[in-house]
Design an enzyme around this catalytic site. Structure first.
Site, PDB file in Angstrom:
ATOM      1  N   HIS A  12       0.846  -1.209   0.000  1.00 34.06           N
ATOM      2  CA  HIS A  12       0.000   0.000   0.000  1.00 34.06           C
ATOM      3  C   HIS A  12       0.881   1.259   0.000  1.00 34.06           C
ATOM      4  CE1 HIS A  12      -0.309  -0.695   4.652  1.00 34.06           C
ATOM      5  NE2 HIS A  12       0.614   0.220   4.441  1.00 34.06           N
ATOM      6  N   HIS A  59      -2.248   5.405   9.164  1.00 35.63           N
ATOM      7  CA  HIS A  59      -0.920   6.010   9.363  1.00 35.63           C
ATOM      8  C   HIS A  59      -1.049   7.386   9.999  1.00 35.63           C
ATOM      9  CE1 HIS A  59      -0.540   3.056   6.096  1.00 35.63           C
ATOM     10  NE2 HIS A  59       0.729   2.934   6.420  1.00 35.63           N
ATOM     11  N   HIS A 194      10.779  -2.795   3.802  1.00 34.32           N
ATOM     12  CA  HIS A 194      11.104  -1.365   3.858  1.00 34.32           C
ATOM     13  C   HIS A 194      11.385  -0.932   5.291  1.00 34.32           C
ATOM     14  CE1 HIS A 194       6.801  -1.188   4.840  1.00 34.32           C
ATOM     15  NE2 HIS A 194       6.811   0.112   5.019  1.00 34.32           N
ATOM     16  N   GLU A 241       4.244  -4.771   8.629  1.00 39.20           N
ATOM     17  CA  GLU A 241       2.948  -4.742   7.921  1.00 39.20           C
ATOM     18  C   GLU A 241       2.664  -6.043   7.183  1.00 39.20           C
ATOM     19  OE1 GLU A 241       3.076  -0.004   6.622  1.00 39.20           O
ATOM     20  OE2 GLU A 241       3.459  -1.545   5.147  1.00 39.20           O
TER      21      GLU A 241
END
Lengths: 284, 122
Positions: A12, A59, A194, A241
């Protein structure tokens, strides 16, 4: 009756949204993403998906650490597009189905002991919105009803990978007991590798990303006992995630058919998409 | 070995966002979170110092924010990267700027390490 017709795992990445909104499909740097998602969108349309349950994380758009739910599910007919700092994206508000959400809530809480926070008002951000227009038509309005299911993957302690796997199993039970017709795609979002802070900023791990994509299809139970430290070591701190994909996979049959896969590792994040279908044929 | 509950920051260059950090950075993160609303962004841009005071930030926090010292805010101040990224909306900084700073590199050096540069100031 409710039926799970598709399982989707997807990144995402927020820059997807910028690329989408500024029509970067002919930009060679972005074309792989547009080409990677197109077959998935076509297939989801072809099989007639009516509902999408999206396991994602906020977020800092509608949830803050003053009160931070571990699991929070939307139960509304409409979810406004959140403002992440640059104004809301120009997309129609995401449409929900509150009756379906309340059914899921009843089943998850009573039958599967998932004590969710229920949100009758919820703004969605890139955790849900980055992949959504790549997967579903939205002009003039969305062609699916969406249930946002927010997971805490930001503030430790986080729910374990096994807990997300069980959430998927609970979702399957809940969907299959829905008395009305619903053709449901379960979508797990986030990752892949990431890290966005510290001097390990920019850490990516292509080998682990590919291993993960293989395991999520063929041997997901090899992933469910991995502690968060292992996810962070391999994929970077923010890659936790990826555990949200297990909620998708836990909702599918033990064996699955692969419909489509896409992977691209340009700059900061392993970008990936996996599309799966139940495999109910007997093993040979 | 780190314990799942404790996170001893055993991964080099990594500052796991634990409850202790969240408590330490609560005001800082609340300030950054507030910038998701347009009227708060306007109020900040009109009077940064005054707006930060209204959020109860310490002098240490205010100085680091004005200097754009993302590294200290995260490593020492309990900043949550996802909240602090809202600050990009009121400064000229982008994700790769703060990444380069946290790695101790120039932006040019950092971009050389990437496979494909999607946007220079992404």
């Amino acid at each position: 009756m409710g039926k799970i017709v598709a399982g989707v795992g997807t990144s995402h990445v927020p820059s997807y949204g910028v690329a989408y909104d500024t029509n970067q499909q002919d930009n060679p740097k972005w074309a792989p993403v547009f080409e990677g998602y197109a077959p998935a969108k076509a297939w989801l349309k072809e099989i007639g998906v009516t509902h999408a349950i999206v396991i994602y994380n906020d977020h800092g758009t509608d949830f803050f650490y003053d009160k931070y739910p571990t699991f929070a599910m939307g139960a509304a007919d409409e979810y406004p597009i959140g403002d992440e700092g640059w104004g809301p994206r120009n997309l129609p508000s995401v449409k929900g189905d509150s009756d379906f959400s309340w059914h899921l809530a009843n089943s998850l809480v009573k039958e599967s002991e998932f004590d969710l926070t229920i949100c009758q008002q919820l703004e969605v951000d890139h955790g849900l919105l980055s992949p959504h227009p790549f997967l579903f038509d939205h002009d003039p309005d969305w062609d699916v009803k969406t249930v946002p299911l927010n997971v805490n993957v930001l503030q430790h302690p986080l729910p374990t990978a096994r807990r997300l796997w069980k959430l998927g199993q609970g979702l399957r039970k809940a969907v299959e007991s829905y008395p009305q017709d619903a053709r449901v795609a379960v979508i797990g979002t986030g990752g892949l590798s990431h890290q966005l802070h510290g001097n390990r900023f920019g850490h990516m791990n292509e080998a682990w990303d590919h291993e993960f994509l293989d395991l999520i299809e063929d041997n997901p139970e090899a992933l469910i006992d991995l502690p968060h430290d292992t996810w962070m070591e391999r994929g970077g701190a923010e890659s936790v995630e990826m555990t949200m994909w297990l909620a998708m996979r836990g909702a599918m049959t033990p064996k699955v058919k692969k419909i489509h896969r896409f992977y691209y590792l340009p700059m900061l994040t392993g970008m990936a998409l996996t599309v799966l279908e139940d495999d109910t044929t007997e093993a040979a | 070995m780190s314990k799942e509950t404790g996170h001893s920051d055993h991964i080099p260059g990594t500052f796991v966002f634990t409850g202790q950090r969240s408590r330490k950075g609560l005001n800082l993160n609340r300030f950054a979170y507030s910038l998701h609303e347009a009227n708060n962004r306007e109020a900040y841009l009109k009077d940064p110092e005054g707006y930060m005071d209204s959020c109860g930030l310490s002098q240490w926090e205010k100085t680091r924010i004005l200097e754009g010292d993302w590294k200290s805010l995260i490593e020492e101040g309990g900043g949550s990267v996802y909240m602090l990224l809202k600050m990009c909306a009121v400064t000229s900084a982008g994700l790769t700027d703060l990444g380069a700073q946290m790695r101790g590199e120039t932006q040019e050096e950092f971009l050389k390490t990437r496979n494909v540069v999607l946007r220079e100031n992404a």
